[in-house]
Scaffold this active site. Sequence first.
Site, mmCIF file in Angstrom:
data_model
loop_
_atom_site.group_PDB
_atom_site.id
_atom_site.type_symbol
_atom_site.label_atom_id
_atom_site.label_comp_id
_atom_site.label_asym_id
_atom_site.label_seq_id
_atom_site.Cartn_x
_atom_site.Cartn_y
_atom_site.Cartn_z
ATOM 1 N N GLU A 196 4.621 -4.976 7.271
ATOM 2 C CA GLU A 196 3.904 -3.860 7.901
ATOM 3 C C GLU A 196 4.373 -3.601 9.322
ATOM 4 O O GLU A 196 4.347 -2.479 9.808
ATOM 5 C CB GLU A 196 2.392 -4.132 7.891
ATOM 6 C CG GLU A 196 1.729 -4.062 6.526
ATOM 7 C CD GLU A 196 1.727 -5.376 5.769
ATOM 8 O OE1 GLU A 196 2.503 -6.290 6.130
ATOM 9 O OE2 GLU A 196 0.955 -5.486 4.804
ATOM 10 N N GLY A 198 0.691 -4.879 0.933
ATOM 11 C CA GLY A 198 -0.468 -4.928 0.049
ATOM 12 C C GLY A 198 -0.167 -5.608 -1.284
ATOM 13 O O GLY A 198 -1.067 -6.172 -1.911
ATOM 14 N N GLU A 242 -0.577 -9.112 -0.647
ATOM 15 C CA GLU A 242 -2.011 -9.331 -0.406
ATOM 16 C C GLU A 242 -2.798 -9.348 -1.723
ATOM 17 O O GLU A 242 -3.701 -10.169 -1.891
ATOM 18 C CB GLU A 242 -2.530 -8.262 0.555
ATOM 19 C CG GLU A 242 -1.953 -8.473 1.961
ATOM 20 C CD GLU A 242 -2.144 -7.293 2.893
ATOM 21 O OE1 GLU A 242 -1.793 -6.159 2.492
ATOM 22 O OE2 GLU A 242 -2.640 -7.479 4.008
ATOM 23 N N ALA A 286 0.865 -1.168 0.000
ATOM 24 C CA ALA A 286 0.000 0.000 0.000
ATOM 25 C C ALA A 286 0.912 1.231 0.000
ATOM 26 O O ALA A 286 2.060 1.166 0.457
ATOM 27 C CB ALA A 286 -0.888 -0.009 1.240
HETATM 28 N N1 CAA Z 1 4.637 3.176 -0.784
HETATM 29 C C1 CAA Z 1 5.048 4.310 -1.369
HETATM 30 N N2 CAA Z 1 6.211 4.422 -2.025
HETATM 31 C C2 CAA Z 1 6.998 3.337 -2.079
HETATM 32 C C3 CAA Z 1 6.637 2.118 -1.502
HETATM 33 C C4 CAA Z 1 5.384 2.056 -0.827
HETATM 34 N N3 CAA Z 1 4.910 0.925 -0.278
HETATM 35 N N4 CAA Z 1 7.634 1.229 -1.705
HETATM 36 C C5 CAA Z 1 8.578 1.866 -2.408
HETATM 37 N N5 CAA Z 1 8.199 3.136 -2.637
HETATM 38 C C6 CAA Z 1 8.950 4.183 -3.352
HETATM 39 C C7 CAA Z 1 10.119 4.697 -2.527
HETATM 40 O O1 CAA Z 1 9.689 5.648 -1.593
HETATM 41 C C8 CAA Z 1 10.997 5.250 -3.606
HETATM 42 O O2 CAA Z 1 10.499 6.510 -4.006
HETATM 43 P P1 CAA Z 1 11.479 7.817 -4.063
HETATM 44 O O3 CAA Z 1 12.446 7.477 -5.167
HETATM 45 O O4 CAA Z 1 10.550 8.907 -4.387
HETATM 46 O O5 CAA Z 1 12.149 7.896 -2.730
HETATM 47 C C9 CAA Z 1 10.782 4.295 -4.781
HETATM 48 O O6 CAA Z 1 9.557 3.630 -4.512
HETATM 49 C C10 CAA Z 1 11.878 3.234 -4.876
HETATM 50 O O7 CAA Z 1 11.972 2.580 -3.621
HETATM 51 P P2 CAA Z 1 13.344 2.381 -2.835
HETATM 52 O O8 CAA Z 1 14.293 3.489 -3.149
HETATM 53 O O9 CAA Z 1 13.013 2.152 -1.397
HETATM 54 O O10 CAA Z 1 13.885 1.050 -3.530
HETATM 55 P P3 CAA Z 1 14.880 -0.028 -2.879
HETATM 56 O O11 CAA Z 1 15.267 -0.917 -4.025
HETATM 57 O O12 CAA Z 1 15.941 0.631 -2.109
HETATM 58 O O13 CAA Z 1 13.983 -0.870 -1.864
HETATM 59 C C11 CAA Z 1 12.007 -2.033 -1.130
HETATM 60 C C12 CAA Z 1 12.921 -1.667 -2.329
HETATM 61 C C13 CAA Z 1 12.741 -3.000 -0.210
HETATM 62 C C14 CAA Z 1 10.791 -2.740 -1.730
HETATM 63 C C15 CAA Z 1 11.597 -0.756 -0.361
HETATM 64 O O14 CAA Z 1 11.117 0.199 -1.298
HETATM 65 C C16 CAA Z 1 10.554 -0.968 0.670
HETATM 66 O O15 CAA Z 1 10.847 -1.479 1.739
HETATM 67 N N6 CAA Z 1 9.303 -0.527 0.399
HETATM 68 C C17 CAA Z 1 8.216 -0.575 1.362
HETATM 69 C C18 CAA Z 1 7.718 -1.996 1.585
HETATM 70 C C19 CAA Z 1 6.632 -1.982 2.614
HETATM 71 O O16 CAA Z 1 6.828 -1.646 3.765
HETATM 72 N N7 CAA Z 1 5.420 -2.394 2.194
HETATM 73 C C20 CAA Z 1 4.255 -2.415 3.080
HETATM 74 C C21 CAA Z 1 3.489 -1.134 2.951
HETATM 75 S S1 CAA Z 1 2.174 -1.022 4.160
HETATM 76 C C22 CAA Z 1 0.949 -2.008 3.542
HETATM 77 O O17 CAA Z 1 1.044 -2.572 2.478
HETATM 78 C C23 CAA Z 1 -0.287 -2.149 4.424
HETATM 79 C C24 CAA Z 1 -1.199 -3.220 4.027
HETATM 80 O O18 CAA Z 1 -1.263 -4.286 4.589
HETATM 81 C C25 CAA Z 1 -2.120 -3.049 2.950
#
Ligand code: CAA
Length: 259
Positions: free
Chosen positions: A133, A110, A113, A66
Amino acid sequence: MAYETILVEQRDAVTLITLNRPEALNALNTKVLAELTEALAAFEADASQGCAVVTGSGDKAFAAGADIKEMADKPAADFFNEDFFAGWNRMVAATRKPWIAAVNGFALGGGCEVAMMADFIIASENAKFGQPEIKLGVAPGMGGSQRLTRAVGKAKAMDLCLTGRMMDAAEAERAGLVARVVPHEQLLDEALQAAATIAGMAPMAVKVNKELVDAAYETTLSQGMLHERRLFQILTATEDKAEGMKAFVEKRPANWKGR
Ligand code: CAA
């Protein structure tokens, strides 16, 4: 219909939907939900379409979750009053035709999911699954704690939800989350081929098979067996049952009518 966050194309009887926010690793915001819901409803309503494939744009992510930036400053009362994430359940409940998740990279939060909302998952060797999460101070909200536990059992679901670690495609296949793992460059072909195979089956039988496997998650064995027998018996009244069995005896392909 022009979409901003997804791409939709029809390849014969298969609808290919691509989550298309590569700059955010295809993170799922409200717009993605609205557009995916619309695209799946159009797929559902189009009699020429038999199966859909949902994948992510780029090589890196199916969907990284998400959209954290959308959620970061949102007040708790808004999450509650909007029943945030409930739309995903409505989308799945409204789709009786099958769709396959072709997971091409990160499927986190998400993203994992949504992959689990699909009828099955075909993963690239590069795919990574997780429910991270907890690292954000929250928990899964679109079914991760429930569907993952049903798919892989308590031990692995607890491990993934509590540590936030990722599991690779091989581990996901061993655990039963993923139906097939294929070389990265073959992912889309394999998923489209599987979807075309399904789209080539008798349409009512496809819906019944999907409904029955889903029912196994919701009911007791004896009720599920009864449900299965009744739907089997109902299918025997279809023109496609007569055609399918006749075609087998006559050693020729069946010509389905969808009735
Ligand atoms: N939401 C918004 N933006 C996201 C995102 C997310 N879930 N995941 C990645 N992005 C964005 C980053 O912010 C980044 O944007 P900027 O260049 O503007 O900073 C871009 O995508 C590239 O990401 P990274 O620079 O972080 O890429 P990376 O290769 O270094 O890392 C990753 C990859 C490990 C997937 C890392 O991006 C990450 O940990 N993302 C979040 C994963 C996460 O926590 N997901 C759960 C979200 S909460 C949820 O989903 C609730 C639910 O149950 C529904």
